[in-house]
Enzyme design. Sequence first.
Site, short mmCIF file in Angstrom:
data_model
loop_
_atom_site.label_atom_id
_atom_site.label_comp_id
_atom_site.label_asym_id
_atom_site.label_seq_id
_atom_site.Cartn_x
_atom_site.Cartn_y
_atom_site.Cartn_z
CE LYS A 33 -1.27 0.30 4.68
NZ LYS A 33 -1.98 0.42 6.10
NE ARG A 34 6.39 2.23 3.67
CZ ARG A 34 6.51 2.99 4.90
NH1 ARG A 34 6.72 4.08 4.37
NH2 ARG A 34 6.27 2.17 6.13
N GLY A 39 9.36 -1.54 2.86
CA GLY A 39 8.45 -1.38 3.73
C GLY A 39 9.20 -0.38 5.17
CE LYS A 50 21.52 2.25 11.33
NZ LYS A 50 19.74 1.80 11.54
N GLY A 185 15.89 5.79 20.18
CA GLY A 185 17.00 6.60 20.48
C GLY A 185 18.24 6.74 21.02
CD GLU A 203 14.14 3.07 28.98
OE1 GLU A 203 14.06 3.79 27.91
OE2 GLU A 203 14.25 2.17 30.11
CG HIS A 447 48.86 -8.31 13.95
ND1 HIS A 447 48.78 -7.43 14.71
CD2 HIS A 447 50.07 -7.33 12.90
CE1 HIS A 447 49.24 -6.67 14.94
NE2 HIS A 447 50.59 -6.96 13.81
P1 FAD Z 1 7.66 -3.63 7.68
O1 FAD Z 1 9.13 -3.71 7.08
O2 FAD Z 1 7.35 -3.09 8.28
O3 FAD Z 1 7.22 -3.81 5.94
C1 FAD Z 1 5.50 -3.92 6.11
C2 FAD Z 1 5.46 -3.50 4.52
O4 FAD Z 1 3.71 -3.90 4.38
C3 FAD Z 1 5.25 -2.17 4.16
O5 FAD Z 1 5.79 -1.50 3.59
C4 FAD Z 1 3.87 -1.62 4.53
O6 FAD Z 1 3.56 -0.41 4.08
C5 FAD Z 1 3.08 -2.96 3.67
N1 FAD Z 1 1.77 -3.20 4.61
C6 FAD Z 1 0.74 -3.35 5.82
N2 FAD Z 1 0.32 -3.46 5.77
C7 FAD Z 1 -0.85 -3.83 4.79
C8 FAD Z 1 -2.12 -4.17 3.52
N3 FAD Z 1 -2.98 -3.75 4.47
N4 FAD Z 1 -1.85 -4.12 2.98
C9 FAD Z 1 -0.81 -4.41 1.85
N5 FAD Z 1 0.42 -3.47 2.65
C10 FAD Z 1 0.46 -3.11 3.87
N6 FAD Z 1 16.22 -3.43 11.92
C11 FAD Z 1 17.62 -4.26 11.52
O7 FAD Z 1 17.71 -4.69 11.82
N7 FAD Z 1 18.23 -2.64 11.58
C12 FAD Z 1 18.14 -1.65 11.02
O8 FAD Z 1 19.39 -0.52 11.23
C13 FAD Z 1 16.67 -1.02 11.59
N8 FAD Z 1 16.57 0.33 11.90
C14 FAD Z 1 15.60 0.60 11.86
C15 FAD Z 1 15.70 1.90 12.04
C16 FAD Z 1 13.63 2.68 12.19
C17 FAD Z 1 13.95 4.43 12.84
C18 FAD Z 1 13.32 1.76 12.03
C19 FAD Z 1 11.87 2.73 12.74
C20 FAD Z 1 13.20 0.38 12.03
C21 FAD Z 1 14.20 -0.18 11.41
N9 FAD Z 1 15.04 -1.62 12.01
C22 FAD Z 1 15.79 -2.32 11.92
C23 FAD Z 1 13.75 -2.95 11.78
C24 FAD Z 1 13.02 -2.98 10.81
O9 FAD Z 1 12.79 -1.82 10.34
C25 FAD Z 1 11.79 -3.63 10.91
O10 FAD Z 1 12.29 -4.65 11.49
C26 FAD Z 1 11.61 -4.34 9.27
O11 FAD Z 1 11.31 -3.15 8.35
C27 FAD Z 1 10.27 -5.47 9.66
O12 FAD Z 1 10.12 -5.85 8.41
P2 FAD Z 1 9.44 -6.74 8.08
O13 FAD Z 1 8.45 -6.65 6.50
O14 FAD Z 1 8.18 -7.54 8.71
O15 FAD Z 1 7.76 -4.69 7.88
P1 NAI Z 2 12.85 -0.34 21.68
O1 NAI Z 2 12.19 -1.68 22.38
O2 NAI Z 2 14.66 -0.89 21.43
O3 NAI Z 2 13.16 0.63 23.27
C1 NAI Z 2 12.13 1.10 23.56
C2 NAI Z 2 12.49 1.31 25.14
O4 NAI Z 2 11.54 2.37 25.62
C3 NAI Z 2 13.34 0.74 26.50
O5 NAI Z 2 14.28 0.83 26.65
C4 NAI Z 2 11.24 0.75 27.09
O6 NAI Z 2 12.22 1.15 28.29
C5 NAI Z 2 11.66 2.19 27.11
N1 NAI Z 2 10.57 2.89 27.26
C6 NAI Z 2 8.99 2.15 27.32
N2 NAI Z 2 8.30 2.89 27.85
C7 NAI Z 2 8.88 4.34 28.40
C8 NAI Z 2 8.31 5.12 29.00
N3 NAI Z 2 7.11 5.31 29.10
N4 NAI Z 2 8.94 6.12 28.92
C9 NAI Z 2 10.26 5.97 28.82
N5 NAI Z 2 11.28 5.31 28.41
C10 NAI Z 2 9.72 3.87 27.69
O7 NAI Z 2 12.36 0.15 20.68
P2 NAI Z 2 12.74 1.76 19.27
O8 NAI Z 2 14.09 2.46 20.15
O9 NAI Z 2 11.85 2.63 19.50
O10 NAI Z 2 12.97 0.50 18.09
C11 NAI Z 2 11.88 -0.73 18.04
C12 NAI Z 2 12.75 -1.38 17.70
O11 NAI Z 2 13.42 -1.12 16.60
C13 NAI Z 2 13.76 -1.88 17.88
O12 NAI Z 2 13.17 -2.80 19.00
C14 NAI Z 2 14.66 -2.30 17.25
O13 NAI Z 2 13.67 -4.44 16.66
C15 NAI Z 2 14.19 -1.99 15.83
N6 NAI Z 2 14.91 -0.69 16.13
C16 NAI Z 2 16.47 -1.72 14.84
C17 NAI Z 2 17.19 -1.55 15.16
C18 NAI Z 2 18.95 -2.00 14.76
O14 NAI Z 2 18.74 -2.82 14.39
N7 NAI Z 2 20.01 -0.95 14.70
C19 NAI Z 2 17.43 0.69 14.83
C20 NAI Z 2 16.16 1.07 14.92
C21 NAI Z 2 15.19 0.16 15.37
#
Ligand code: FAD
Ligand code: NAI
Length: 468
Positions: A33-34, A39, A50, A185, A203, A447
């Site tokens: 849908k995007r 995703g 990144k 964060g 936190e 090394h």
């Molecule tokens: P998504 O990537 O969320 O994709 C789901 C897709 O489904 C979307 O495009 C959506 O539009 C579509 N969709 C939903 N409902 C419908 C519908 N009804 N019909 C049609 N389409 C639909 N993970 C890492 O491993 N490394 C990282 O560095 C990392 N950084 C992140 C940074 C941020 C800021 C965030 C928010 C997340 C990050 N993540 C990272 C987490 C990662 O983005 C997710 O774990 C991953 O995208 C999950 O993949 P997915 O395919 O399950 O879902």
């Molecule tokens: P997170 O689960 O990593 O961290 C959320 C933090 O908020 C926790 O420390 C929790 O204790 C705290 N928290 C919860 N409720 C709170 C409140 N009311 N007040 C203050 N603190 C509170 O979730 P985040 O950072 O939102 O990321 C979501 C997910 O996205 C991650 O769990 C990860 O799976 C994915 N992600 C992965 C990345 C990577 O792999 N480098 C980068 C960014 C996201």
Amino acid sequence: MSYDLVVIGSGPGGYVCAIRAAQLGLATAVVEKRKTHGGTCLNVGCIPSKALLHASEMFEETKGHLGEMGIGLSAPKLDLKKMMAFKDEGVEGNVKGVEFLLKKNKIDVFPGAARIAAAGQVEVTGDDGSNQVVAAKNIVIATGSDVTRLPGVEIDEKVVVSSTGALELEKVPKKLLVIGAGVIGLELGSVWRRLGSEVLVVEFLDRVLPGMDMEVGRQFQRILGKQGIEFKLSSKVTKVEQTKGATKVTIEPAGAGDGQAEVVDADVVLVAIGRVPYTDGLGLEQIGVQRDAKGRILTDAHFATNVTGIYAIGDVIAGPMLAHKAEDEGVAVAEILAGKAGHVNYEVIPNVVYTYPEVASIGRTEEELKEAGVAYNVGKFPFTANGRAKVNRTTDGFVKVLADKETDRVLGVHILGPDAGNLIMECAVAMEFGASSEDIARTCHPHPTLTEAVKEAALAVEKRAIHM
Ligand code: FAD
Ligand code: NAI
């Protein structure tokens, strides 16, 4: 239109699943849908964050360390608009790449929102309101996750932002208040601190990065503190009030009766308290697909839901919300549907935080081993004793290897340090092969590289590190 497989969502879980299914000869379609594929990860997650982490790290380099190497520069000037364009171009390149791969693998794409009308029937509603039903022998739900909201705090993506808004700010906030010391964060807090914001992270718990190894978390917080990020642990935000000129944020101790509430000013508030599975509009209630108390779709070991022919993968089911976990589940379910033995080893999923230094972790933490009553040995090696880190002056952090006390099998590795995200991979491979710490220690490492710190930590399990 009839397919062997219709995948709902083209994030890392969905598009990888579709490609693997097509490779295996299944007639495959994707509904998204995007406007673009990829995703959360490619559009508003992994990739844009990144890009900004990389660019802001370069910006900080020019302000500090280059001088020590004899590279003289006048004060760097930030062009935020250009930095955002750098990020957007990176995203565009990646999402176009997915579009190309879907085409190359002859996967049909239905743009629009999917609803499962019944097992075997996906109804797609386009932006223009048009409707069509696509028939599928099997359906894989890969709809991902959405931001967790904080009750009473409305996200407008301008002043009170989620990660999506924090990736698109038009100017550097003077004061950024981050709610949640999790991975979003700390990554996005780092970006804006490097670009000039005063960053305060509030936190709820008494530690950063819950779920990661405690010792790593403590040292990581100290390093981020030295870089200028301020922390308020064991605290919660109870009110965000937008007044003329400033936004007032009320912070209270997490436990009742633990102290006084205080009000601080912020220009931007980032809500980063986790993510929730996204299933809006799929019609799961009507067809009876079961979910758990957290809203995650319940699946068995083969990603099957309780309704025959409907499967689910990625952020929408249990497990870490990580792109590579979603991808591996996508491959596994496609292989299962094609009659092969798809499988994901959840014991060996690396987790990386892309700050400076990076944090990387795989397997069990010390806390988890203690709780499970597993006897273990610890080998630790600091980057201060690694030749390459020393000469590069990137000595913050350490490698910690946890190995079973009896069998010496590696149970977990935790790295805080430069390039930790790449360093963890040899440990992932070792663990997949059931390696002992001695196996890593006896493997010749080049090394001078940072990888020698991994070898030394493995040697340290038997108290025989050479350079310490
Ligand atoms: P998504 O990537 O969320 O994709 C789901 C897709 O489904 C979307 O495009 C959506 O539009 C579509 N969709 C939903 N409902 C419908 C519908 N009804 N019909 C049609 N389409 C639909 N993970 C890492 O491993 N490394 C990282 O560095 C990392 N950084 C992140 C940074 C941020 C800021 C965030 C928010 C997340 C990050 N993540 C990272 C987490 C990662 O983005 C997710 O774990 C991953 O995208 C999950 O993949 P997915 O395919 O399950 O879902
Ligand atoms: P997170 O689960 O990593 O961290 C959320 C933090 O908020 C926790 O420390 C929790 O204790 C705290 N928290 C919860 N409720 C709170 C409140 N009311 N007040 C203050 N603190 C509170 O979730 P985040 O950072 O939102 O990321 C979501 C997910 O996205 C991650 O769990 C990860 O799976 C994915 N992600 C992965 C990345 C990577 O792999 N480098 C980068 C960014 C996201």
